[in-house]
Design an enzyme around this catalytic site. Structure first.
Site, PDB file in Angstrom:
ATOM      1  N   GLY A   1      32.765 -22.583 -52.192  1.00 29.74           N
ATOM      2  CA  GLY A   1      31.392 -22.123 -51.948  1.00 29.74           C
ATOM      3  C   GLY A   1      31.319 -20.643 -52.292  1.00 29.74           C
ATOM      4  O   GLY A   1      32.080 -20.142 -53.119  1.00 29.74           O
ATOM      5  N   ARG A   2      30.425 -19.929 -51.614  1.00 33.27           N
ATOM      6  CA  ARG A   2      30.248 -18.508 -51.935  1.00 33.27           C
ATOM      7  C   ARG A   2      31.519 -17.712 -51.675  1.00 33.27           C
ATOM      8  O   ARG A   2      31.946 -16.906 -52.502  1.00 33.27           O
ATOM      9  CB  ARG A   2      29.132 -17.907 -51.082  1.00 33.27           C
ATOM     10  CG  ARG A   2      27.749 -18.372 -51.431  1.00 33.27           C
ATOM     11  CD  ARG A   2      26.771 -17.484 -50.663  1.00 33.27           C
ATOM     12  NE  ARG A   2      25.409 -17.964 -50.787  1.00 33.27           N
ATOM     13  CZ  ARG A   2      24.884 -18.884 -49.983  1.00 33.27           C
ATOM     14  NH1 ARG A   2      25.596 -19.424 -49.017  1.00 33.27           N
ATOM     15  NH2 ARG A   2      23.636 -19.276 -50.153  1.00 33.27           N
ATOM     16  N   ILE A   3      32.130 -17.919 -50.488  1.00 32.87           N
ATOM     17  CA  ILE A   3      33.311 -17.115 -50.140  1.00 32.87           C
ATOM     18  C   ILE A   3      34.505 -17.567 -50.981  1.00 32.87           C
ATOM     19  O   ILE A   3      35.244 -16.739 -51.529  1.00 32.87           O
ATOM     20  CB  ILE A   3      33.602 -17.191 -48.628  1.00 32.87           C
ATOM     21  CG1 ILE A   3      32.422 -16.595 -47.853  1.00 32.87           C
ATOM     22  CG2 ILE A   3      34.902 -16.458 -48.281  1.00 32.87           C
ATOM     23  CD1 ILE A   3      32.480 -16.779 -46.339  1.00 32.87           C
TER      24      ILE A   3
ATOM     25  N   ARG B   1      33.938 -31.018 -52.394  1.00 35.09           N
ATOM     26  CA  ARG B   1      33.537 -32.426 -52.255  1.00 35.09           C
ATOM     27  C   ARG B   1      33.546 -33.138 -53.608  1.00 35.09           C
ATOM     28  O   ARG B   1      33.891 -34.282 -53.710  1.00 35.09           O
ATOM     29  CB  ARG B   1      32.179 -32.537 -51.572  1.00 35.09           C
ATOM     30  CG  ARG B   1      32.352 -32.655 -50.055  1.00 35.09           C
ATOM     31  CD  ARG B   1      31.053 -32.558 -49.351  1.00 35.09           C
ATOM     32  NE  ARG B   1      30.556 -31.192 -49.445  1.00 35.09           N
ATOM     33  CZ  ARG B   1      29.523 -30.728 -48.779  1.00 35.09           C
ATOM     34  NH1 ARG B   1      28.853 -31.519 -47.981  1.00 35.09           N
ATOM     35  NH2 ARG B   1      29.142 -29.480 -48.889  1.00 35.09           N
TER      36      ARG B   1
ATOM     37  N   ARG C   1      37.634 -21.365 -40.239  1.00 37.41           N
ATOM     38  CA  ARG C   1      37.595 -21.808 -38.848  1.00 37.41           C
ATOM     39  C   ARG C   1      38.952 -22.424 -38.504  1.00 37.41           C
ATOM     40  O   ARG C   1      39.474 -23.262 -39.267  1.00 37.41           O
ATOM     41  CB  ARG C   1      36.509 -22.866 -38.631  1.00 37.41           C
ATOM     42  CG  ARG C   1      35.089 -22.332 -38.631  1.00 37.41           C
ATOM     43  CD  ARG C   1      34.795 -21.439 -37.406  1.00 37.41           C
ATOM     44  NE  ARG C   1      33.424 -20.964 -37.368  1.00 37.41           N
ATOM     45  CZ  ARG C   1      32.975 -19.827 -37.904  1.00 37.41           C
ATOM     46  NH1 ARG C   1      33.811 -19.008 -38.526  1.00 37.41           N
ATOM     47  NH2 ARG C   1      31.716 -19.487 -37.778  1.00 37.41           N
TER      48      ARG C   1
ATOM     49  N   GLU D   1      39.725 -19.355 -29.722  1.00 31.26           N
ATOM     50  CA  GLU D   1      39.624 -17.889 -29.734  1.00 31.26           C
ATOM     51  C   GLU D   1      39.035 -17.388 -28.421  1.00 31.26           C
ATOM     52  O   GLU D   1      38.131 -18.031 -27.877  1.00 31.26           O
ATOM     53  CB  GLU D   1      38.724 -17.457 -30.910  1.00 31.26           C
ATOM     54  CG  GLU D   1      39.354 -17.805 -32.248  1.00 31.26           C
ATOM     55  CD  GLU D   1      38.439 -17.533 -33.435  1.00 31.26           C
ATOM     56  OE1 GLU D   1      37.390 -16.886 -33.251  1.00 31.26           O
ATOM     57  OE2 GLU D   1      38.793 -17.978 -34.530  1.00 31.26           O
TER      58      GLU D   1
ATOM     59  N   HIS E   1      39.770 -12.601 -36.013  1.00 33.57           N
ATOM     60  CA  HIS E   1      38.485 -13.073 -36.569  1.00 33.57           C
ATOM     61  C   HIS E   1      37.646 -11.880 -37.071  1.00 33.57           C
ATOM     62  O   HIS E   1      36.553 -11.626 -36.560  1.00 33.57           O
ATOM     63  CB  HIS E   1      37.712 -13.889 -35.526  1.00 33.57           C
ATOM     64  CG  HIS E   1      36.679 -14.799 -36.148  1.00 33.57           C
ATOM     65  ND1 HIS E   1      36.384 -16.051 -35.667  1.00 33.57           N
ATOM     66  CD2 HIS E   1      35.847 -14.625 -37.219  1.00 33.57           C
ATOM     67  CE1 HIS E   1      35.432 -16.594 -36.406  1.00 33.57           C
ATOM     68  NE2 HIS E   1      35.094 -15.751 -37.360  1.00 33.57           N
ATOM     69  N   ILE E   2      38.197 -11.195 -38.075  1.00 29.61           N
ATOM     70  CA  ILE E   2      37.532  -9.971 -38.570  1.00 29.61           C
ATOM     71  C   ILE E   2      37.048 -10.111 -40.014  1.00 29.61           C
ATOM     72  O   ILE E   2      36.846  -9.109 -40.701  1.00 29.61           O
ATOM     73  CB  ILE E   2      38.474  -8.739 -38.445  1.00 29.61           C
ATOM     74  CG1 ILE E   2      39.828  -8.993 -39.141  1.00 29.61           C
ATOM     75  CG2 ILE E   2      38.664  -8.352 -36.995  1.00 29.61           C
ATOM     76  CD1 ILE E   2      40.677  -7.744 -39.317  1.00 29.61           C
ATOM     77  N   GLY E   3      36.867 -11.345 -40.471  1.00 31.76           N
ATOM     78  CA  GLY E   3      36.459 -11.561 -41.868  1.00 31.76           C
ATOM     79  C   GLY E   3      35.246 -10.728 -42.265  1.00 31.76           C
ATOM     80  O   GLY E   3      35.205 -10.142 -43.344  1.00 31.76           O
TER      81      GLY E   3
HETATM   82  C1  DGY Z   1      30.806 -16.291 -39.850  1.00 30.67           C
HETATM   83  O1  DGY Z   1      29.932 -15.670 -40.450  1.00 30.67           O
HETATM   84  O2  DGY Z   1      30.731 -17.491 -39.630  1.00 30.67           O
HETATM   85  C2  DGY Z   1      31.971 -15.519 -39.373  1.00 30.67           C
HETATM   86  O3  DGY Z   1      32.968 -16.321 -38.882  1.00 30.67           O
HETATM   87  C3  DGY Z   1      31.501 -14.526 -38.342  1.00 30.67           C
HETATM   88  O4  DGY Z   1      32.086 -13.318 -38.572  1.00 30.67           O
END
Ligand code: DGY
Length: 303
Positions: A144-146, A166, A222, A250, A268-270
């Protein structure tokens, strides 16, 4: 359209100037909400379950984040609009993914500990040698985007890029593989799928077993997408390495991981850069303001 003096509840003071544009805002964690609130029509929340029964006049939930897996979108329909913040956090999350790939493959955290502990008595190469990043194969679970932002960075590092999604898509970012083949062909597996009923436990014990000896698993998506206990077993055995930003429970992290040299852990610092978090607030507020004006929200979630 929302009423004139729209009351917004925010579960915290969200960063950046956009937050100040909200006139009627009350900062209150959802855990402090005990009685029904008839006055609240809008809510900003960071992916938490929303007690809809206590907010009977709610019209919009603006999620601060792209993932909204803890919000019961089906229960909100048709009266409550749910929005999220896609797009604005892709680069920050892809950057952190690469930071973890580099840290794990090049043993950056271990090397830092060696220096700080005074253990650098000769050449670091007397220790276990690290693994190249350039020239290795990265498998992207979810283009996807990320995932695409990670693939673009991978090209710059001369990585061979494989991906699964998919279905195959028309792209020059990488070659499609079915999930099992992706796992067995990758030196680095990086996870960028949303958490849905289909992706919970998708990378299970059998699939973890398909990873090559010495492979590196990175998860900035996740925690629940990977069978955490099976992952812990693989990491404790030392067979694979990992860079983990997300976990099942978490802020709890499996205690077995805390002393392992083959795993890098982040909380969780993405999306946790100033610029990105401010852009997330901007988009969440713009969604609220659009609904307040009676206009369609900018980035509604489709359930
Ligand atoms: C999201 O955007 O879902 C990230 O996990 C939150 O930082």
């Amino acid at each position: 359209m929302l009423a004139a003096a729209v009351k917004i509840l925010a579960t915290r003071r969200y960063p950046g100037p956009a937050f100040e544009e909200l006139d009627e805002v009350e900062v209150l964690p959802l855990s402090a909400l005990k009685e029904p609130r008839e006055d609240v029509e809008g809510l900003i929340v960071a992916n938490e379950p929303v007690p809809l029964d206590l907010l009977p006049r709610l019209r919009i939930i603006a999620n601060f984040g792209v993932g909204y897996d803890r919000i019961d979108v089906a229960a909100c329909a048709p009266g409550i609009v749910v929005t999220n913040t896609p797009g604005v956090l892709d680069d920050a999350t892809a950057d952190l993914t690469f930071a973890l790939i580099l840290a794990v493959r090049r043993q950056v955290v271990e090397a830092d500990h060696l220096v700080r502990s005074g253990g650098w008595t000769g050449s670091w190469s007397e220790g276990a040698l690290a693994e190249d990043v350039s020239g290795s194969t990265v498998g992207i679970l979810g283009l996807g985007r990320i995932g695409s932002a990670v693939a673009r960075r991978a090209k710059g590092f001369d990585l061979r890029v494989l991906y699964t999604s998919r279905r195959p898509v028309e792209t020059d970012l990488g070659e499609f593989r079915e999930l099992d083949a992706l796992l067995s062909e990758s030196d680095i597996l990086t996870i960028h799928a949303p958490l849905t009923p289909e992706t919970v436990g998708l990378v299970d014990a059998r699939r973890l077993g398909l990873l090559r000896d010495g492979a590196c698993l990175v998860n900035t998506s996740r925690g629940e997408i990977v069978d955490e206990q099976a992952l812990v077993r693989e990491l404790v055995s030392g067979r694979i390495r990992a860079g983990l930003d997300v976990f099942w429970h978490e802020p709890q992290v499996p205690p077995e991981l805390l002393d392992l040299p083959n795993v890098v852990l982040t909380p969780h610092i993405g999306s946790a850069t100033r610029q990105t978090r401010e852009a997330m607030t901007r988009l969440a507020v713009d969604n609220l303001l659009a609904v307040e004006r009676g206009e369609p929200p900018l980035t509604p979630v489709t359930s």
